[in-house]
Motif scaffolding. Sequence first.
Motif, PDB file in Angstrom:
ATOM      1  N   PRO A 144     -45.924  72.811   4.559  1.00  0.00           N
ATOM      2  CA  PRO A 144     -44.628  72.384   5.105  1.00  0.00           C
ATOM      3  C   PRO A 144     -44.656  72.432   6.625  1.00  0.00           C
ATOM      4  O   PRO A 144     -45.301  73.285   7.225  1.00  0.00           O
ATOM      5  CB  PRO A 144     -43.650  73.406   4.530  1.00  0.00           C
ATOM      6  CG  PRO A 144     -44.463  74.579   4.154  1.00  0.00           C
ATOM      7  CD  PRO A 144     -45.810  74.067   3.818  1.00  0.00           C
ATOM      8  N   ASN A 146     -41.706  72.425   8.570  1.00  0.00           N
ATOM      9  CA  ASN A 146     -40.630  73.267   9.089  1.00  0.00           C
ATOM     10  C   ASN A 146     -39.969  74.006   7.929  1.00  0.00           C
ATOM     11  O   ASN A 146     -40.364  73.862   6.775  1.00  0.00           O
ATOM     12  CB  ASN A 146     -39.611  72.438   9.884  1.00  0.00           C
ATOM     13  CG  ASN A 146     -39.032  71.311   9.056  1.00  0.00           C
ATOM     14  OD1 ASN A 146     -38.920  71.421   7.848  1.00  0.00           O
ATOM     15  ND2 ASN A 146     -38.679  70.222   9.730  1.00  0.00           N
ATOM     16  N   SER A 147     -38.946  74.791   8.217  1.00  0.00           N
ATOM     17  CA  SER A 147     -38.332  75.635   7.189  1.00  0.00           C
ATOM     18  C   SER A 147     -37.594  74.804   6.139  1.00  0.00           C
ATOM     19  O   SER A 147     -37.522  75.212   4.976  1.00  0.00           O
ATOM     20  CB  SER A 147     -37.384  76.640   7.836  1.00  0.00           C
ATOM     21  OG  SER A 147     -36.342  75.955   8.508  1.00  0.00           O
ATOM     22  N   THR A 148     -37.059  73.639   6.489  1.00  0.00           N
ATOM     23  CA  THR A 148     -36.361  72.844   5.478  1.00  0.00           C
ATOM     24  C   THR A 148     -37.345  72.237   4.485  1.00  0.00           C
ATOM     25  O   THR A 148     -37.024  72.099   3.312  1.00  0.00           O
ATOM     26  CB  THR A 148     -35.509  71.738   6.138  1.00  0.00           C
ATOM     27  OG1 THR A 148     -36.364  70.924   6.946  1.00  0.00           O
ATOM     28  CG2 THR A 148     -34.397  72.330   6.993  1.00  0.00           C
ATOM     29  N   ASP A 149     -38.535  71.874   4.962  1.00  0.00           N
ATOM     30  CA  ASP A 149     -39.560  71.369   4.043  1.00  0.00           C
ATOM     31  C   ASP A 149     -39.978  72.458   3.058  1.00  0.00           C
ATOM     32  O   ASP A 149     -40.194  72.201   1.877  1.00  0.00           O
ATOM     33  CB  ASP A 149     -40.787  70.888   4.807  1.00  0.00           C
ATOM     34  CG  ASP A 149     -40.534  69.575   5.539  1.00  0.00           C
ATOM     35  OD1 ASP A 149     -39.497  68.931   5.260  1.00  0.00           O
ATOM     36  OD2 ASP A 149     -41.367  69.211   6.383  1.00  0.00           O
ATOM     37  N   ALA A 150     -40.115  73.676   3.552  1.00  0.00           N
ATOM     38  CA  ALA A 150     -40.495  74.790   2.687  1.00  0.00           C
ATOM     39  C   ALA A 150     -39.412  75.046   1.644  1.00  0.00           C
ATOM     40  O   ALA A 150     -39.698  75.266   0.467  1.00  0.00           O
ATOM     41  CB  ALA A 150     -40.752  76.045   3.506  1.00  0.00           C
ATOM     42  N   ARG A 151     -38.150  75.002   2.054  1.00  0.00           N
ATOM     43  CA  ARG A 151     -37.039  75.227   1.127  1.00  0.00           C
ATOM     44  C   ARG A 151     -36.983  74.102   0.097  1.00  0.00           C
ATOM     45  O   ARG A 151     -36.751  74.347  -1.080  1.00  0.00           O
ATOM     46  CB  ARG A 151     -35.720  75.319   1.906  1.00  0.00           C
ATOM     47  CG  ARG A 151     -34.494  75.420   1.057  1.00  0.00           C
ATOM     48  CD  ARG A 151     -34.611  76.518   0.041  1.00  0.00           C
ATOM     49  NE  ARG A 151     -33.929  77.688   0.473  1.00  0.00           N
ATOM     50  CZ  ARG A 151     -33.948  78.829  -0.175  1.00  0.00           C
ATOM     51  NH1 ARG A 151     -34.647  78.941  -1.280  1.00  0.00           N
ATOM     52  NH2 ARG A 151     -33.319  79.863   0.258  1.00  0.00           N
ATOM     53  N   ALA A 152     -37.197  72.872   0.510  1.00  0.00           N
ATOM     54  CA  ALA A 152     -37.168  71.748  -0.420  1.00  0.00           C
ATOM     55  C   ALA A 152     -38.323  71.862  -1.421  1.00  0.00           C
ATOM     56  O   ALA A 152     -38.152  71.596  -2.612  1.00  0.00           O
ATOM     57  CB  ALA A 152     -37.263  70.428   0.350  1.00  0.00           C
ATOM     58  N   PHE A 154     -39.684  74.627  -2.441  1.00  0.00           N
ATOM     59  CA  PHE A 154     -39.326  75.728  -3.326  1.00  0.00           C
ATOM     60  C   PHE A 154     -38.300  75.264  -4.365  1.00  0.00           C
ATOM     61  O   PHE A 154     -38.408  75.572  -5.543  1.00  0.00           O
ATOM     62  CB  PHE A 154     -38.794  76.908  -2.525  1.00  0.00           C
ATOM     63  CG  PHE A 154     -38.375  78.063  -3.351  1.00  0.00           C
ATOM     64  CD1 PHE A 154     -39.328  78.909  -3.879  1.00  0.00           C
ATOM     65  CD2 PHE A 154     -37.050  78.309  -3.617  1.00  0.00           C
ATOM     66  CE1 PHE A 154     -38.958  79.997  -4.655  1.00  0.00           C
ATOM     67  CE2 PHE A 154     -36.668  79.377  -4.395  1.00  0.00           C
ATOM     68  CZ  PHE A 154     -37.626  80.240  -4.908  1.00  0.00           C
ATOM     69  N   ASP A 155     -37.297  74.530  -3.933  1.00  0.00           N
ATOM     70  CA  ASP A 155     -36.276  74.032  -4.865  1.00  0.00           C
ATOM     71  C   ASP A 155     -36.859  73.043  -5.863  1.00  0.00           C
ATOM     72  O   ASP A 155     -36.433  72.997  -7.023  1.00  0.00           O
ATOM     73  CB  ASP A 155     -35.127  73.369  -4.086  1.00  0.00           C
ATOM     74  CG  ASP A 155     -34.303  74.392  -3.306  1.00  0.00           C
ATOM     75  OD1 ASP A 155     -34.349  75.583  -3.675  1.00  0.00           O
ATOM     76  OD2 ASP A 155     -33.637  73.991  -2.338  1.00  0.00           O
ATOM     77  N   ASN A 156     -37.857  72.260  -5.453  1.00  0.00           N
ATOM     78  CA  ASN A 156     -38.490  71.308  -6.370  1.00  0.00           C
ATOM     79  C   ASN A 156     -39.262  71.993  -7.491  1.00  0.00           C
ATOM     80  O   ASN A 156     -39.457  71.420  -8.557  1.00  0.00           O
ATOM     81  CB  ASN A 156     -39.413  70.358  -5.607  1.00  0.00           C
ATOM     82  CG  ASN A 156     -38.632  69.354  -4.773  1.00  0.00           C
ATOM     83  OD1 ASN A 156     -37.465  69.067  -5.059  1.00  0.00           O
ATOM     84  ND2 ASN A 156     -39.262  68.844  -3.734  1.00  0.00           N
ATOM     85  N   LYS A 159     -36.598  72.616 -10.435  1.00  0.00           N
ATOM     86  CA  LYS A 159     -35.757  71.536 -10.949  1.00  0.00           C
ATOM     87  C   LYS A 159     -36.189  71.203 -12.362  1.00  0.00           C
ATOM     88  O   LYS A 159     -37.372  71.283 -12.700  1.00  0.00           O
ATOM     89  CB  LYS A 159     -35.861  70.296 -10.066  1.00  0.00           C
ATOM     90  CG  LYS A 159     -35.110  70.413  -8.792  1.00  0.00           C
ATOM     91  CD  LYS A 159     -35.152  69.107  -8.053  1.00  0.00           C
ATOM     92  CE  LYS A 159     -34.367  69.225  -6.770  1.00  0.00           C
ATOM     93  NZ  LYS A 159     -34.431  67.990  -6.002  1.00  0.00           N
TER      94      LYS A 159
END
Length: 160
Positions: A144, A146-152, A154-156, A159
């Motif tokens: 990732p 940045n931090s939003t890529d890492a969070r996305a 993780f959420d994937n 799902k």
Amino acid sequence: MDDDRKYKQRGYQESDRDRGSNGFHREDRPKPNGPRPPIDITGPRLPRLVQHVAAARCYNCATALPENVDWKGNCPKCNAALHCCKQCAHFEPSTRFQCLKPIPVRIPVKDQANECPLFKPRVTVARDATPSNGPVLPAAVPAPRNSTDARAAFDNLFKK
């Protein structure tokens, strides 16, 4: 006599303590007749997690040497002499002349090339942790940015 016993628990100094859980005395248990059945060698086998690899290694840098190496030459990585006492299977620092074989004269420098007729390359057995036909790993996921890529990412994972 039961009143003067120190412990009143059932089973202590009683006549049925030699009986097993099935009610037979130890001597009265039925014993199987004949020889024991052989171990089933066709049963499931344990997985071979770690392979053993026999290889000659350089005494100086521990690089695995190829099978067709010229023992009169030098190590391909560190350029150390290969036909020397430290590379020999008979080298033992705690023995006379530091060799397990009877040699008439001590070789003073152990890491320089010599012409010893008793030379035998030292072969070590090590564990190879890389599985040759192990499970196939998934393709590498890009890191990732940045931090939003890492969070996305993780959420994937979670799902449905």
